[in-house]
Design an enzyme around this catalytic site. Sequence first.
Site, PDB file in Angstrom:
ATOM      1  N   LYS A  33       0.562  -4.696  -3.687  1.00  0.00           N
ATOM      2  CA  LYS A  33       0.810  -4.200  -4.959  1.00  0.00           C
ATOM      3  C   LYS A  33       1.773  -2.727  -5.050  1.00  0.00           C
ATOM      4  O   LYS A  33       1.454  -1.955  -4.297  1.00  0.00           O
ATOM      5  CB  LYS A  33      -0.568  -3.663  -5.595  1.00  0.00           C
ATOM      6  CG  LYS A  33      -0.581  -3.912  -7.023  1.00  0.00           C
ATOM      7  CD  LYS A  33      -2.176  -3.609  -7.432  1.00  0.00           C
ATOM      8  CE  LYS A  33      -2.235  -3.707  -9.089  1.00  0.00           C
ATOM      9  NZ  LYS A  33      -3.472  -3.059  -9.459  1.00  0.00           N
ATOM     10  N   ILE A  34       2.965  -3.308  -5.753  1.00  0.00           N
ATOM     11  CA  ILE A  34       3.794  -2.060  -5.581  1.00  0.00           C
ATOM     12  C   ILE A  34       4.340  -1.783  -6.854  1.00  0.00           C
ATOM     13  O   ILE A  34       4.400  -2.529  -7.820  1.00  0.00           O
ATOM     14  CB  ILE A  34       5.201  -2.894  -5.104  1.00  0.00           C
ATOM     15  CG1 ILE A  34       5.045  -3.739  -3.718  1.00  0.00           C
ATOM     16  CG2 ILE A  34       6.519  -1.832  -4.871  1.00  0.00           C
ATOM     17  CD1 ILE A  34       5.298  -2.875  -2.673  1.00  0.00           C
TER      18      ILE A  34
END
Length: 218
Positions: free
Chosen positions: A87-88
């Site tokens: 998750k960025i």
Amino acid sequence: MKFFIDTANLNDIKEANDMGILDGVTTNPSLMAKEGITGEQNILDHYMAICKIVDGPVSAEVISTDYEGMVREGEHLASLHKNIVVKIPMIPEGIKAIKYFSGKGIKTNCTLIFSAGQALLAAKAGATYISPFLGRLDDVSTNGLDLIAQIRLIYDNYMFDTQILAASVRHPMHIINCAEIGSDVMTGPLSAIKALAKHPLTDIGLQQFLADHAKGNK
Ligand code: E4P
């Protein structure tokens, strides 16, 4: 529409998984902290515990905000388990990192999406999922569902593979509205998922059926 649960609480994850309708899990640093999970190793162990419960994508968020840090952290997270999705955050360095992971075949979830432009950029970089935060937009008097619909239109126009993961879902109507719009995935708390099953006429009807059965079998 796929159902993800948005929590780091193992009991809630087990309960949703036991219902047989759970497709995956999303977490974030705040949800980890809420469960008292702190320290790098404990956090990694917790992701592994989640992966043991659910056979589906588990989003694990990077803490770094620079490209090199995100790549380093993300590669380590992805190496933990085949179901981990990195998750960025939607920041310029994050877009670069998504592009990098996309080239490596590592799945990503671009988080903190609040506009169609951000969703377009993340899709062009090759994000597997994007997370528009529905409830947080509603919180500031902006219709979060309108954003989901706008992104659906844009992605369909250009046949982007990126999946819309409606996040920050707060209640059952959010889930139903996301399904109407054609969101690919929604992630919400156990309470919102369980609330979908509730209807007073179901409860009254069941009571009546059981009472009639009992009368007939006296
Ligand atoms: C997204 O993946 C986030 O974890 C989450 O949905 C944020 O929800 P909140 O606005 O209820 O904190």
